[in-house]
Enzyme design. Structure first.
Site, short mmCIF file in Angstrom:
data_model
loop_
_atom_site.label_atom_id
_atom_site.label_comp_id
_atom_site.label_asym_id
_atom_site.label_seq_id
_atom_site.Cartn_x
_atom_site.Cartn_y
_atom_site.Cartn_z
N THR A 170 0.84 -1.20 0.00
CA THR A 170 0.00 0.00 0.00
C THR A 170 0.87 1.24 0.00
OG1 THR A 170 -1.67 -1.21 1.27
CG2 THR A 170 -1.87 1.21 1.20
N ARG B 34 -11.76 -9.51 -2.77
CA ARG B 34 -11.56 -8.91 -1.45
C ARG B 34 -11.12 -7.45 -1.61
NH1 ARG B 34 -7.07 -6.17 1.17
NH2 ARG B 34 -7.40 -6.34 3.41
#
Lengths: 178, 135
Positions: free
Chosen positions: B1, B29
């Protein structure tokens, strides 16, 4: 008056000094340094915070060290599904995409949702179609794959575990996330 | 991330977050990163970008929680980010960190893991890059 300020991150996790070799550490530090310095220059030139964070994240997406864009981790099926969000504090305008697989820079798709859509979050094929209509660059899904991420997936499947990106390791050992 | 937060010379704040998710995740997901208020949030008072255990950040609305603690609770940026990352996220078994900047240009980069790839800078000054807790 407060000065223009920027902060960036490339994920958090079990990142130990002892587990990272000097070359890998230098690559991470150099990438972060270049991107934050560019952002500082943009702020000094008077660019808006919204433009600066969008460009900083686009550059992070282009760097294969980090889990976003090129260098993103893989799903169990060996595909990339990418998510991004942008938000403007002045207006509370927000744009986001989730589960995109062929948009080169998901943050630009999120920005396009913010600017050119009445919606906040688009997912999957709808987000892909929207990004294409916006003229954003599209790539084959394997564009995002690196050998390190493929190896991570193989280890995770062998261990029957899901792993956050920096815990799964990229250039460094098996523990980091984000 | 990955993520970024900024305060511009006009006082505007913004945040952005982008991710590939979790290695070996189930298809479909989605974590906190694309959710305004969970992994990314900006108001006139603060901009926040998160990284970590996505489901926990979603359940806590972690990014918005920082803003709420400041706006309704009167906490400073440092106090609010410390409370979310060092107390609330671990209470639910999560880990990770965030970066945040407030309207005065104050920065916070807390994390409860061993490290976080991070950098920050003020326009016209040398940038600071850090990885480990002891950096």
């Amino acid at each position: 008056m407060a000065k223009a300020t920027i902060a960036i991150h490339g994920g958090a996790g079990a990142i130990a000094r002892a587990s990272m070799n000097a070359g890998d550490e230098q690559r991470y530090r150099q990438a972060l340094s270049l991107i934050v310095a560019d952002a500082q220059s943009r702020l000094a030139a008077g660019q808006s915070a919204l433009d600066v964070v969008t460009e900083a994240v686009r550059q992070l997406e282009e760097c294969p060290l980090f889990n976003a864009g090129r260098g993103a981790v893989l799903t169990h099926q060996g595909q990339h599904e990418l998510d991004a969000c942008v938000m403007d504090g002045s207006t509370r305008a927000a744009g986001a995409v989730a589960g995109v697989t062929r948009v080169r820079n998901p943050v630009l798709a999120a920005r396009a949702v913010l600017e050119n859509s009445p919606h906040v979050l688009l997912i999957g094929e709808g987000a892909e179609s929207f990004a294409e209509a916006q003229g954003l660059e599209r790539v084959e899904n394997h564009f995002f794959t690196t050998p390190q991420r493929r190896a991570q997936l193989e280890r995770a499947i062998a261990d029957n575990q899901m792993r956050l990106d920096h815990d799964a390791g990229s250039l460094s050992p098996d523990r980091k996330f984000g | 991330t990955v993520g970024a937060v900024a305060r511009d010379s006009a006082g505007g704040l913004a945040a952005a977050t982008s991710t590939g998710g979790i290695t070996n995740k189930q298809a479909g997901r989605v974590g906190d990163s694309p959710l305004p208020g969970a992994g990314c949030y900006a108001s006139a008072g603060v901009a926040v970008s998160c990284t970590g255990s996505g489901e926990v950040f979603m359940r806590l609305l972690a990014a918005y929680d920082v803003a709420a603690l400041m706006e309704y609770g009167g906490l400073s940026l440092a106090q609010a980010t410390q409370k979310v990352i060092m107390e609330k996220i671990p209470e639910l078994g999560g880990s990770g960190g965030l970066i945040a900047v407030d309207a005065a240009g104050n920065l916070a980069l807390p994390f409860n893991s061993e490290g976080m790839y991070r950098a920050y800078g003020v326009a016209g000054e040398q940038p600071v890059v850090a990885i480990y807790r002891e950096d």
